[in-house]
Design a protein around this motif. Sequence first.
Motif, PDB file in Angstrom:
ATOM      1  N   ILE A 146      -4.980 -11.757  -2.291  1.00 47.73           N
ATOM      2  CA  ILE A 146      -6.326 -11.361  -2.716  1.00 47.73           C
ATOM      3  C   ILE A 146      -6.387 -11.209  -4.227  1.00 47.73           C
ATOM      4  N   ASP A 147      -5.419 -11.803  -4.931  1.00 46.32           N
ATOM      5  CA  ASP A 147      -5.338 -11.646  -6.382  1.00 46.32           C
ATOM      6  C   ASP A 147      -6.596 -12.167  -7.061  1.00 46.32           C
ATOM      7  N   HIS A 148      -7.137 -13.274  -6.567  1.00 45.85           N
ATOM      8  CA  HIS A 148      -8.329 -13.849  -7.176  1.00 45.85           C
ATOM      9  C   HIS A 148      -9.496 -12.874  -7.110  1.00 45.85           C
ATOM     10  N   THR A 149      -9.694 -12.231  -5.966  1.00 44.87           N
ATOM     11  CA  THR A 149     -10.793 -11.278  -5.802  1.00 44.87           C
ATOM     12  C   THR A 149     -10.600 -10.075  -6.713  1.00 44.87           C
ATOM     13  N   LEU A 150      -9.368  -9.581  -6.791  1.00 42.06           N
ATOM     14  CA  LEU A 150      -9.096  -8.420  -7.649  1.00 42.06           C
ATOM     15  C   LEU A 150      -9.414  -8.742  -9.106  1.00 42.06           C
ATOM     16  N   LYS A 151      -8.992  -9.905  -9.581  1.00 48.04           N
ATOM     17  CA  LYS A 151      -9.231 -10.265 -10.971  1.00 48.04           C
ATOM     18  C   LYS A 151     -10.712 -10.480 -11.252  1.00 48.04           C
ATOM     19  N   ASN A 152     -11.423 -11.090 -10.300  1.00 43.46           N
ATOM     20  CA  ASN A 152     -12.846 -11.328 -10.502  1.00 43.46           C
ATOM     21  C   ASN A 152     -13.618 -10.030 -10.660  1.00 43.46           C
ATOM     22  N   GLN A 153     -13.207  -8.975  -9.948  1.00 42.30           N
ATOM     23  CA  GLN A 153     -13.909  -7.692 -10.017  1.00 42.30           C
ATOM     24  C   GLN A 153     -13.280  -6.744 -11.032  1.00 42.30           C
ATOM     25  N   GLY A 154     -12.267  -7.205 -11.741  1.00 38.97           N
ATOM     26  CA  GLY A 154     -11.652  -6.380 -12.774  1.00 38.97           C
ATOM     27  C   GLY A 154     -10.945  -5.153 -12.246  1.00 38.97           C
ATOM     28  N   ILE A 155     -10.327  -5.258 -11.076  1.00 38.81           N
ATOM     29  CA  ILE A 155      -9.648  -4.128 -10.444  1.00 38.81           C
ATOM     30  C   ILE A 155      -8.178  -4.161 -10.837  1.00 38.81           C
ATOM     31  N   GLU A 156      -7.692  -3.040 -11.345  1.00 37.30           N
ATOM     32  CA  GLU A 156      -6.292  -2.925 -11.746  1.00 37.30           C
ATOM     33  C   GLU A 156      -5.454  -2.479 -10.561  1.00 37.30           C
ATOM     34  N   THR A 157      -4.257  -3.035 -10.412  1.00 41.62           N
ATOM     35  CA  THR A 157      -3.365  -2.648  -9.321  1.00 41.62           C
ATOM     36  C   THR A 157      -2.026  -2.189  -9.891  1.00 41.62           C
ATOM     37  N   GLU A 158      -1.434  -1.207  -9.211  1.00 42.69           N
ATOM     38  CA  GLU A 158      -0.121  -0.694  -9.614  1.00 42.69           C
ATOM     39  C   GLU A 158       0.700  -0.427  -8.359  1.00 42.69           C
ATOM     40  N   VAL A 159       1.927  -0.923  -8.312  1.00 43.31           N
ATOM     41  CA  VAL A 159       2.821  -0.710  -7.178  1.00 43.31           C
ATOM     42  C   VAL A 159       3.985   0.158  -7.649  1.00 43.31           C
ATOM     43  N   ILE A 160       4.168   1.318  -6.983  1.00 46.40           N
ATOM     44  CA  ILE A 160       5.252   2.253  -7.317  1.00 46.40           C
ATOM     45  C   ILE A 160       6.202   2.307  -6.133  1.00 46.40           C
ATOM     46  N   SER A 161       7.435   1.907  -6.346  1.00 46.96           N
ATOM     47  CA  SER A 161       8.435   1.924  -5.277  1.00 46.96           C
ATOM     48  C   SER A 161       9.454   3.019  -5.596  1.00 46.96           C
ATOM     49  N   LEU A 162       9.402   4.119  -4.817  1.00 44.48           N
ATOM     50  CA  LEU A 162      10.331   5.235  -5.025  1.00 44.48           C
ATOM     51  C   LEU A 162      11.614   5.016  -4.245  1.00 44.48           C
ATOM     52  N   ARG A 163      11.466   4.917  -2.955  1.00 43.37           N
ATOM     53  CA  ARG A 163      12.621   4.633  -2.087  1.00 43.37           C
ATOM     54  C   ARG A 163      12.134   3.741  -0.952  1.00 43.37           C
ATOM     55  N   GLU A 164      12.985   2.813  -0.541  1.00 45.20           N
ATOM     56  CA  GLU A 164      12.593   1.992   0.608  1.00 45.20           C
ATOM     57  C   GLU A 164      13.827   1.354   1.239  1.00 45.20           C
ATOM     58  N   GLN A 165      13.682   0.967   2.490  1.00 42.50           N
ATOM     59  CA  GLN A 165      14.720   0.219   3.185  1.00 42.50           C
ATOM     60  C   GLN A 165      14.034  -0.853   4.025  1.00 42.50           C
ATOM     61  N   ARG A 166      14.759  -1.855   4.425  1.00 36.06           N
ATOM     62  CA  ARG A 166      14.193  -2.951   5.206  1.00 36.06           C
ATOM     63  C   ARG A 166      13.812  -2.468   6.598  1.00 36.06           C
ATOM     64  N   LEU A 167      12.686  -2.975   7.097  1.00 35.72           N
ATOM     65  CA  LEU A 167      12.142  -2.556   8.384  1.00 35.72           C
ATOM     66  C   LEU A 167      12.186  -3.711   9.375  1.00 35.72           C
ATOM     67  N   VAL A 168      12.134  -3.377  10.664  1.00 35.04           N
ATOM     68  CA  VAL A 168      11.997  -4.369  11.731  1.00 35.04           C
ATOM     69  C   VAL A 168      10.723  -4.036  12.480  1.00 35.04           C
ATOM     70  N   SER A 169       9.721  -4.902  12.371  1.00 37.42           N
ATOM     71  CA  SER A 169       8.437  -4.640  13.014  1.00 37.42           C
ATOM     72  C   SER A 169       7.650  -5.944  13.077  1.00 37.42           C
ATOM     73  N   TYR A 170       6.355  -5.811  13.409  1.00 40.84           N
ATOM     74  CA  TYR A 170       5.482  -6.978  13.474  1.00 40.84           C
ATOM     75  C   TYR A 170       4.972  -7.255  12.060  1.00 40.84           C
ATOM     76  N   ARG A 171       5.642  -8.132  11.352  1.00 40.72           N
ATOM     77  CA  ARG A 171       5.390  -8.340   9.934  1.00 40.72           C
ATOM     78  C   ARG A 171       3.946  -8.755   9.659  1.00 40.72           C
ATOM     79  N   ASN A 172       3.463  -9.761  10.332  1.00 41.19           N
ATOM     80  CA  ASN A 172       2.126 -10.270  10.025  1.00 41.19           C
ATOM     81  C   ASN A 172       1.029  -9.291  10.410  1.00 41.19           C
TER      82      ASN A 172
END
Length: 837
Positions: free
Chosen positions: A693-719
Amino acid sequence: MLKNSKLVTLSASDFIHSRLITFMGFVLSVVVVIAVWYTTDRFYYKRAQNLFENYVNDSLDITDAQIHKYENALRSGVGFMQGSDYVSRNEWHQFVETLDIQKYYFGMQGIGYSIMLAPDQVASTEKRMRDEGYPSFVLKPSGMRDIYSSILYLEPMDKRNQAAIGYDMYSEPVRREAMQRAIDTGSVSISGKVKLVQEIDQAVQAGYLMYLPFYKTGEAIDTLTKRRHALIGFVYSPFRMNDLMNTVKDHQESIRIEIYDGPQRTNENLLYREASIGYRSVHTSHRTIDIGGRTWYLYYYSTEKFDRSTNTFVPLLIAMIGLGLYFILFYIILELLRSRRMLQQKSVELESRRSWFQGMLESSVDGIHILDLDGKLIECSPSFLQMLGYDKHDVPELSVYDWDAKSSYEEMQFRLHNVSTIPITFETLFRHRNGIVFDVEITVCRIELDGLRYVYASARVIVERKIIERVLRDSEEFYRTMFTSINEAVCILSDDIIIDCNDQAAVLFETSKEYLVGKNIFNIATNIECRENSFAFYLDEAYLRNSANMECSITLTSESNEVKIVEIILSGFGHDDRNKLVMLAKDITERIEKDKLFKMQTRQAQMGEMISMIAHQWRQPLAIINAMTAQMRLRGLMNGDEGSPEQENLQKIEQQCIHLSQTITDYRDFFRPDKPNEMFSLSTLIKHALDLIDHTLKNQGIETEVISLREQRLVSYRNEVLQVLIALLKNSIDAFEENGITHGKITVTIDQEENYSTVAIRDNAGGIIPEAIKKIFVPYFTTKNKEYGTGLGLYMSKVIIEEHCKGLLQVMSKGMETTFSIKLPNSSYLNEDVKNV
């Protein structure tokens, strides 16, 4: 049949007359058999001719499409020439090799480039071509002319095409006429029949050439004079007719083809002829095709194999069968004549029995009638005709289907043929002549007269009795029918108060009948949300006798606080009290969830297939663009243009090609149906969602920030998790737009708890009011306009996370900010079956 009849004897004149009729019938039958044979024979011939014409049309369409395909190849060559100031021999070789004409344009002898020359340009051109790798290059044929042409390039450079290099096609009249026509029209032109200079061995084939003029780039060519002045040369292709037709033949086992360049069928005009062994075809056809300013005449002939396959003995067989049937019928006629006298004798005996039977009918009060086994009325009493509104003149035309209003044709036929000799009585419906249907009680049995079976019936009108029974039955069985035969929740409402209900209603609302009766319909659930209008609106419509059918979500007042999606039908009833109605409700929660998930998965599969096809078609032109750009960059670097604006633009084109290829790959992977469970990381999944959805975000001038504190790989329904992430991000984008936020920001935080990995999506889109946040996950509740929101998006997101992925989806809003939190179980928290996926 029991009818008046007279005894008639078969006289000698009658016998002679019957023999004459028999003879005339025999002659007529023979004529009919011959006519049938002839008609059938013509039918099969026309059917074979139609099949042959279909094969001819298929072959013609394939030939026409293939030739137009060759035109496109020449146009691509002109486009390639116009894209550069000068095209070298090696560049032309690479261009034709990229087209891969042996695979995609089979039938072409090659694609070449010919230049027009003035007499003073011949020597310099010969020198330039020798310097480029043609040491023996010379213009041929030699001699003085006002204007020359020369074949400079012709690929693929096989043994045949090498013989054509340097040839002046403008020196030969047939070729010159086609070249001049191409110059004057500015479009593709083909020549008449020629012998190609590539014919260097004994197997000589007829040939023709296709030309497309190449003009100076940027000059006007809208008039004849301007086109002649701007001409540089031609992109052209030579064709050997036998090789060409071997690639476009279809139904070759059924048709043979001859092609002439003109209306005269002479050897001088013959372009192509399939081998024939002197067989005379049954089916022929003639077509013409206009290509490149010339008309080809095509003659099609059926092959011996085709004629054998369509030849049939069916007409003769049908004639023989017809003649055999006639002799059988002739024998039957003779037997009928023999039986006629016996039947006439029987009629006298039937007349004697009729008199006493007629007296019985005249005195009967009940509607007595006699039918044959086909339902035809044979005899009846006057009271029966009076019951139905007919008179005695109508009797010969009446059958049971005229007055029986209940049984179908099949049911009546079964009853007539299976009636017993023991009388049976039952109720049915009769139809009066004026169309009124009324109830009768009828007694029927089977009788036999002189070996023939009939049905005897006696009918009595029971209309008044049925009216009384119907009124009593309706009043006594109303509630029993309503509450025992319907496998749905039923509530009777009066001014919104439940005055009665069935057991299914108690099950639906997870309470008892005693609790429901006397309650206001709005008090049995904490919230009722409908898809389009409010529940109160549908109640008012039902009170006005406008039946309403809607889907609603109900949040129960029970301890479970469960949300159910139900289908509700509201209908008013009664005549005196307008404020009574019936409510039928059915729990469709599971069906809605399955349908929604199925549609989502089906849409993903369809989109995945479509984008895979787009990717396949997209990447080939991207690869060609990228290759041509790289070639242009390399040429510029060799010329010392490094760092020029043109080089920078070419580099940007390469980068955009790579970006486009990666974009289509990302979208294809997004819509690809996955395995039930898949191992992934949240940071990668979030990056994927933001990229989509990067195109939509840029068109509307929306800023995004991703903060990763801690994480591990998951097993689930990815899609499915990806689908939820995109739905939540899209909700934030819609909120920015609805609330007019110009400096929007979305912050995505990844963290980890003891047993769960968490994702928090926070936006500053204006927040959610407390009244709405309580119902945010309720089906059909939406803060958007009904035309843009269904109210099922967040509900299905919650179902996916909590029921499918065994996680938790929550929302919190404070001030201008709203945060959606997703908790997904860590791999170590899952059972062994999931971990081993």
